[in-house]
Enzyme design. Structure first.
Site, PDB file in Angstrom:
ATOM      1  N   HIS A 149       0.831  -1.208   0.000  1.00  0.00           N
ATOM      2  CA  HIS A 149       0.000   0.000   0.000  1.00  0.00           C
ATOM      3  C   HIS A 149       0.865   1.257   0.000  1.00  0.00           C
ATOM      4  O   HIS A 149       1.889   1.307   0.668  1.00  0.00           O
ATOM      5  CB  HIS A 149      -0.903  -0.002   1.232  1.00  0.00           C
ATOM      6  CG  HIS A 149      -2.076   0.916   1.115  1.00  0.00           C
ATOM      7  ND1 HIS A 149      -1.958   2.288   1.159  1.00  0.00           N
ATOM      8  CD2 HIS A 149      -3.402   0.659   0.953  1.00  0.00           C
ATOM      9  CE1 HIS A 149      -3.161   2.840   1.041  1.00  0.00           C
ATOM     10  NE2 HIS A 149      -4.045   1.877   0.915  1.00  0.00           N
TER      11      HIS A 149
ATOM     12  N   GLY B 244       5.033  21.347  11.427  1.00  0.00           N
ATOM     13  CA  GLY B 244       6.247  20.596  11.704  1.00  0.00           C
ATOM     14  C   GLY B 244       7.402  21.038  10.826  1.00  0.00           C
ATOM     15  O   GLY B 244       7.252  21.860   9.915  1.00  0.00           O
ATOM     16  N   PRO B 245       8.567  20.473  11.068  1.00  0.00           N
ATOM     17  CA  PRO B 245       9.781  20.880  10.341  1.00  0.00           C
ATOM     18  C   PRO B 245       9.819  20.314   8.920  1.00  0.00           C
ATOM     19  O   PRO B 245       9.210  19.283   8.644  1.00  0.00           O
ATOM     20  CB  PRO B 245      10.904  20.287  11.192  1.00  0.00           C
ATOM     21  CG  PRO B 245      10.288  19.069  11.804  1.00  0.00           C
ATOM     22  CD  PRO B 245       8.847  19.427  12.077  1.00  0.00           C
ATOM     23  N   ALA B 246      10.556  20.992   8.061  1.00  0.00           N
ATOM     24  CA  ALA B 246      10.780  20.480   6.703  1.00  0.00           C
ATOM     25  C   ALA B 246      12.014  19.593   6.696  1.00  0.00           C
ATOM     26  O   ALA B 246      12.699  19.473   5.681  1.00  0.00           O
ATOM     27  CB  ALA B 246      10.943  21.638   5.737  1.00  0.00           C
TER      28      ALA B 246
ATOM     29  N   PHE C 217      13.725  15.787   7.297  1.00  0.00           N
ATOM     30  CA  PHE C 217      13.365  14.386   7.111  1.00  0.00           C
ATOM     31  C   PHE C 217      13.448  13.638   8.438  1.00  0.00           C
ATOM     32  O   PHE C 217      14.502  13.573   9.073  1.00  0.00           O
ATOM     33  CB  PHE C 217      14.306  13.748   6.087  1.00  0.00           C
ATOM     34  CG  PHE C 217      14.005  12.298   5.798  1.00  0.00           C
ATOM     35  CD1 PHE C 217      12.727  11.894   5.447  1.00  0.00           C
ATOM     36  CD2 PHE C 217      15.009  11.345   5.886  1.00  0.00           C
ATOM     37  CE1 PHE C 217      12.445  10.567   5.167  1.00  0.00           C
ATOM     38  CE2 PHE C 217      14.749  10.013   5.603  1.00  0.00           C
ATOM     39  CZ  PHE C 217      13.463   9.623   5.252  1.00  0.00           C
TER      40      PHE C 217
ATOM     41  N   GLY D 221       8.797   9.273   9.320  1.00  0.00           N
ATOM     42  CA  GLY D 221       8.317   9.740   8.026  1.00  0.00           C
ATOM     43  C   GLY D 221       7.463  10.973   8.171  1.00  0.00           C
ATOM     44  O   GLY D 221       7.782  11.884   8.953  1.00  0.00           O
TER      45      GLY D 221
END
Length: 614
Positions: A83, A164-166, A168, A173
């Protein structure tokens, strides 16, 4: 009387490890007031869909805690599954069920999204009805590239998260949060084993429709010859119109069929600049409807498998009636239907009302009678018993071990005992409920009879109003006792220190205000019940005029009893402004109720005199 109820259906990126799934669901259930409805793990997809409901505040808290726990125990770096996904909690939609709007759920999505972004440092994207831009409404667009492409996507300013932060977050995730409509999974059964017959009907129902055909399309459309677009030849799949250019077809669909042709092309992955050679598109009948046909071994019959993504715009009963019509054209019979999973209370209530109205019957009857009308009319118990308590979500609020569930003798005995509650407030509410019930009865006895055509709509509306009042007043029978208990609990609070004494007095005041509000609402609703009795007396069946009069009389007892319970509790409330305002409102309502009862009694007495005259 409606409650505020929201459904949440988070999808977690774990479908095999039941221990981890159990940790998440236990976290959800740790929030008081949450009801866990379903846990559906899938090993192949490596994904689990969880469904729970509760009040808006409880659902927000449970959703946040679940996202937090999932981020702690699911590592996306090790995740594989069929999925599409981009986070430990991949999606988290909020769905209005009862007493809340889509806007309310969108605000919930934003609050939870901000909290997830700020506290958990997980990138959050809002989609569907919570989206911050049209480009982000489509989940597939938001999730494009999935987890594997997330690190690069976060570097693109265009894909800056809504919260939220950009940065990773390799383990968790990103999470997509939304507000969307309740999805009803609805199957319609046919008296055939041929799945292709079911598919033929399903394609006519669904918004996406099918590729158009010509020639031998009756009674089964799929037997016709496929039609194709060609240069300067762009036929409409829903009528005989032919355009020379795609632009002309777009204008035609909008003007004659109210269909967005560009959207229809998108559903079929058709590029409007490259249409020659592609099949002619035939739009289906219903928006918010997805359907296919299949054969079910267990039932030994074919079914239409339908997803209704907005039951307010496309209700199940209209889809069923069209399916019945299309089946009849093909020599088939719809044998019944089934709801897979849950159905919102309002959805099945509207279906019941639809069939009652078609039969010329009143919809001003008890809600469970309306639901039973839907079950019978739609054949919802054709394949298995339809359990209202288990299948319908958002049923009107009821109390456990409620006073109103007692027999009349047991309730009377309970009132007679040496305890202060249940007392006059509960009995006033019961009186008001009985008055409203009599108004509904007279209205229903009048509606639908020979010669009543001119007043049927008025009497049905009066009966519906009386039913709403009846249900609210029945709830108040227990609410009055519960409110008094809150005051009694405040009396028992400690009072040794100055702080304890002040807190105790504050809680006593709050308890008394609640103890005042419940009987005040009883009085107001009982007055409205007298108003319904007036309509019933003046327009109702003359043979039932005394029933309407009794309804008015006993509803007046509800008014007077409610006001007395307000006044007795005002003396101990320290808020003088509140006391003065309530005393004024009580006096005004009693005058109005007394005048209205006098008017009804005069009308009924005069009518009885007329009836006795030779």
């Amino acid at each position: 009387m409606s409650q505020k109820l929201v459904e949440c259906v988070p999808n977690f990126s774990e479908g095999a490890d039941m221990a981890k799934i159990g940790e998440i669901t236990r976290t959800i259930e740790s929030v008081k007031g949450i009801r866990l409805l379903d846990v559906d793990p899938g090993a192949d997809t490596n994904r689990t869909v969880v469904t729970f409901v509760g009040s808006p505040d409880d659902v927000e808290e449970a959703a946040f805690l679940a996202i937090k726990r999932a981020s702690e125990i699911i590592d996306m770096r090790a995740h594989k599954g069929a999925h599409p996904r981009m986070g430990a909690t991949d999606v988290c939609p909020f769905i209005p069920v009862e007493g809340v709007t889509m806007d309310d759920c969108a605000e919930m999505a934003r609050r939870v999204g901000k909290r997830v972004g700020d506290e958990l440092r997980i990138p959050v994207y809002l989609y569907e009805n919570a989206a911050t831009s049209e480009e982000r409404r489509n989940l597939a667009h938001v999730r494009k590239g999935e987890y594997e492409g997330l690190e690069e996507r976060l570097k693109d300013p265009y894909w800056k998260p809504d919260f939220g932060p950009a940065d990773f977050n390799a383990g968790a995730g990103a999470t997509a949060i939304s507000a969307r409509e309740f999805l009803i999974a609805y199957n319609i059964s046919l008296n055939t084993r041929e799945s292709k017959y079911a598919t033929d009907i399903a394609f006519e129902l669904r918004k996406k429709g099918r590729v158009a055909r010509t020639g031998n399309t009756l009674p089964f459309y799929f037997k016709g010859k496929l039609a194709y677009y060609s240069e300067n030849n762009y036929p409409c799949g829903n009528c005989d119109f032919i355009a020379k250019k795609p632009e002309g077809l777009t204008e035609h669909y909008k003007a004659d069929h109210d269909i967005d042709f560009a959207e229809l092309c998108s559903l079929h992955d058709v590029d409007m600049d490259k249409m020659p050679g592609r099949g002619v598109l035939r739009a289906g009948k219903f928006d918010y409807c997805k359907s296919i046909g299949w054969y079910v071994d267990e039932y030994e019959r074919a079914q239409l498998s339908i997803n209704l993504t907005n039951y307010r715009e496309t209700p199940a009963h209209l889809v069923l009636e069209e399916a019945r019509r299309l089946a009849s054209e093909r020599g088939l019979v719809v044998t019944g239907s089934e709801i897979v999973g849950l159905v919102p209370f309002q959805a099945i209530l509207e279906s019941g009302k639809y069939y009652l109205e078609k039969q010329g019957q009143s919809t001003g009857i008890p809600v469970r009678d309306i639901i039973k009308a839907a079950i019978q009319s739609m054949g919802l118990d054709d394949l298995a018993p339809f359990d209202i308590e288990k299948k319908v979500i958002g049923l009107p609020k009821e109390y456990d071990n409620a006073l109103v569930d007692m027999t009349l003798r047991d309730l009377t005995d309970e009132v007679s005992r040496e305890t202060p509650a249940p007392g006059g407030g509960s009995i006033a509410a019961a009186a008001g409920a009985m008055g409203a019930a009599l108004s509904s009865m007279v209205s229903n006895l009048t509606q639908g009879k020979a010669g009543s055509e001119d007043i049927d709509a008025v009497m049905t509306e009066n009966a519906e109003k009386a039913q709403v009042l009846k249900d609210a007043l029945l709830l108040a029978v227990d609410e009055d006792t519960n409110a008094f208990n809150a005051y009694m609990n405040a009396l028992r609070l400690p009072k040794k220190t100055a702080e304890e004494k002040e807190y105790r007095l504050e809680q006593m005041d709050a308890g008394l205000k609640e103890a005042v509000n419940v009987p005040w609402q009883t009085a107001v609703r009982s007055f409205e019940a007298i108003e319904t009795a007036k309509v019933a007396a003046e327009l109702g069946n003359v043979n039932s005029i005394t029933d309407a009069a009794v309804g008015a009389q006993i509803a007046y007892a509800g008014v007077r009893g409610g006001l007395l319970n307000v006044l007795i509790n005002l003396k101990d409330i320290r808020d003088k402004y509140f006391v003065e305002e309530m005393e004024k409102k009580c006096a005004e309502l009693e005058i109005k109720a007394t005048e209205l009862l006098k008017m009804i009694n005069s009308f009924v007495d005069n009518k009885l005199l007329e009836l006795r005259r030779p």
